[in-house]
Motif scaffolding. Structure first.
Motif, mmCIF file in Angstrom:
data_model
loop_
_atom_site.group_PDB
_atom_site.id
_atom_site.type_symbol
_atom_site.label_atom_id
_atom_site.label_comp_id
_atom_site.label_asym_id
_atom_site.label_seq_id
_atom_site.Cartn_x
_atom_site.Cartn_y
_atom_site.Cartn_z
ATOM 1 N N LEU A 10 0.850 -1.177 0.000
ATOM 2 C CA LEU A 10 0.000 0.000 0.000
ATOM 3 C C LEU A 10 0.891 1.234 0.000
ATOM 4 O O LEU A 10 1.655 1.462 0.936
ATOM 5 C CB LEU A 10 -0.902 0.027 1.236
ATOM 6 N N VAL A 11 0.809 2.019 -1.072
ATOM 7 C CA VAL A 11 1.515 3.287 -1.149
ATOM 8 C C VAL A 11 0.465 4.354 -0.881
ATOM 9 O O VAL A 11 -0.386 4.623 -1.722
ATOM 10 C CB VAL A 11 2.197 3.482 -2.523
ATOM 11 N N THR A 26 14.522 -3.748 -3.058
ATOM 12 C CA THR A 26 14.403 -2.579 -2.200
ATOM 13 C C THR A 26 13.927 -1.411 -3.043
ATOM 14 O O THR A 26 14.554 -1.061 -4.044
ATOM 15 C CB THR A 26 15.748 -2.236 -1.517
ATOM 16 N N LEU A 27 12.797 -0.848 -2.635
ATOM 17 C CA LEU A 27 12.230 0.307 -3.327
ATOM 18 C C LEU A 27 12.741 1.586 -2.683
ATOM 19 O O LEU A 27 12.744 1.705 -1.451
ATOM 20 C CB LEU A 27 10.698 0.279 -3.261
ATOM 21 N N ASP A 28 13.132 2.535 -3.502
ATOM 22 C CA ASP A 28 13.560 3.844 -3.024
ATOM 23 C C ASP A 28 12.348 4.763 -3.060
ATOM 24 O O ASP A 28 12.005 5.325 -4.101
ATOM 25 C CB ASP A 28 14.682 4.376 -3.916
ATOM 26 N N GLY A 30 1.503 11.489 7.091
ATOM 27 C CA GLY A 30 2.358 11.807 5.951
ATOM 28 C C GLY A 30 2.479 10.598 5.032
ATOM 29 O O GLY A 30 2.159 9.476 5.426
ATOM 30 N N PRO A 31 2.921 10.809 3.801
ATOM 31 C CA PRO A 31 2.990 9.725 2.816
ATOM 32 C C PRO A 31 3.857 8.546 3.296
ATOM 33 O O PRO A 31 4.968 8.747 3.790
ATOM 34 C CB PRO A 31 3.613 10.391 1.596
ATOM 35 N N ALA A 59 7.551 2.381 5.554
ATOM 36 C CA ALA A 59 8.540 3.438 5.339
ATOM 37 C C ALA A 59 7.838 4.735 5.011
ATOM 38 O O ALA A 59 6.889 4.751 4.227
ATOM 39 C CB ALA A 59 9.478 3.047 4.198
ATOM 40 N N LYS A 60 8.298 5.800 5.609
ATOM 41 C CA LYS A 60 7.862 7.133 5.190
ATOM 42 C C LYS A 60 8.500 7.393 3.831
ATOM 43 O O LYS A 60 9.571 6.859 3.533
ATOM 44 C CB LYS A 60 8.323 8.190 6.191
ATOM 45 N N PHE A 61 7.855 8.199 3.000
ATOM 46 C CA PHE A 61 8.464 8.548 1.714
ATOM 47 C C PHE A 61 9.850 9.130 1.982
ATOM 48 O O PHE A 61 10.011 10.020 2.819
ATOM 49 C CB PHE A 61 7.607 9.561 0.971
ATOM 50 N N GLY A 62 10.829 8.623 1.288
ATOM 51 C CA GLY A 62 12.213 9.024 1.472
ATOM 52 C C GLY A 62 13.051 7.896 2.041
ATOM 53 O O GLY A 62 14.263 7.855 1.845
ATOM 54 N N ASP A 63 12.399 6.937 2.734
ATOM 55 C CA ASP A 63 13.106 5.790 3.300
ATOM 56 C C ASP A 63 12.957 4.579 2.384
ATOM 57 O O ASP A 63 11.969 4.461 1.654
ATOM 58 C CB ASP A 63 12.543 5.453 4.686
ATOM 59 N N PRO A 64 13.911 3.638 2.419
ATOM 60 C CA PRO A 64 13.798 2.436 1.592
ATOM 61 C C PRO A 64 12.775 1.468 2.169
ATOM 62 O O PRO A 64 12.520 1.456 3.374
ATOM 63 C CB PRO A 64 15.208 1.845 1.634
ATOM 64 N N LEU A 65 12.179 0.670 1.292
ATOM 65 C CA LEU A 65 11.239 -0.382 1.687
ATOM 66 C C LEU A 65 11.636 -1.649 0.941
ATOM 67 O O LEU A 65 11.738 -1.627 -0.294
ATOM 68 C CB LEU A 65 9.797 0.005 1.345
ATOM 69 N N THR A 66 11.847 -2.728 1.667
ATOM 70 C CA THR A 66 12.321 -3.974 1.055
ATOM 71 C C THR A 66 11.208 -4.995 0.947
ATOM 72 O O THR A 66 10.494 -5.262 1.918
ATOM 73 C CB THR A 66 13.493 -4.553 1.872
ATOM 74 N N LEU A 67 11.069 -5.558 -0.255
ATOM 75 C CA LEU A 67 10.152 -6.668 -0.486
ATOM 76 C C LEU A 67 10.953 -7.961 -0.334
ATOM 77 O O LEU A 67 12.056 -8.066 -0.866
ATOM 78 C CB LEU A 67 9.555 -6.607 -1.894
#
Length: 194
Positions: A142-143, A185-187, A150-151, A170-178
């Motif tokens: 979920l984005v 890892t999504l930036d 905040g996003p 993750a807050k926007f700006g932090d990495p998120l790993t699947l």
């Protein structure tokens, strides 16, 4: 513009509801879903929404097996939840044959991605994850551009009944790993906030 709901007969069967969904002449470019037994017509998402979806899709292509696909307009059926949902992205290996050319069983999906729109964020936060978990989809991303704090991007997994467990956020700006089978890892700093 917000979503429009189309009222149906309260005792209408799942098959009748799907037939109406398939046969009605809906406005071109709109997203038409059945959410908790109610047909919902949403306008096409805007550029920031599509930009996020595109960025995620590009990253996913680099890590998925050759026999899997990523789809933006593929409907997933969850009859037990009276749901015909069209996620922003579906990652799945399509079966050799399907009973319908308009949708597949949601259980075939490996990952679904929803990017919230201001007008229908509640569906992406509550109704849709319950249906996806019920279907046993392993991962739900979920984005949420409109999250109260905040996003954020939140990865859900380990579905039990109609509930997911939060795997990471993750807050926007932090990495998120699947996790495996994606190992990606999504930036999220690439995601536009508005």
């Amino acid at each position: 513009m917000s979503a429009l709901t189309v009222s149906q007969e309260p005792d209408q069967s799942w098959d009748d509801l799907v037939r109406f969904w398939e046969e009605m002449d809906w406005p071109e470019g709109s997203k038409v879903e059945i959410i908790e037994g109610i047909i919902t017509v949403s306008p096409a998402p805007g550029l920031p929404h599509n930009d996020i979806t595109d960025r995620i899709q590009r990253r996913l292509y680099a890590v998925i097996p050759e026999q899997w696909g990523i789809y933006q307009t593929l409907a997933l059926s969850v009859p037990s939840r009276l749901a015909m949902l069209i996620p922003d992205l579906v990652v799945t290996q399509l079966p050799d044959h399907t009973e319908s050319d308009t949708h597949i069983p949601a259980a075939l999906a490996e990952l679904v991605v929803e990017v919230t729109s201001k007008s229908n964020a509640r569906h992406d936060r509550i109704s849709k994850p319950a249906a996806y978990a019920t279907a046993g989809i392993p991962l739900y991303l979920l984005v949420d551009r409109w999250a109260p704090g905040g996003p954020t991007a939140t990865l859900y997994g380990e579905p039990k009944g109609d509930v997911y467990r939060v795997l990471s956020a993750a807050k926007f700006g932090d990495p998120l790993t699947l996790p495996a089978s994606f190992d990606l890892t999504l930036d999220t700093s690439e995601f536009p906030e508005a």
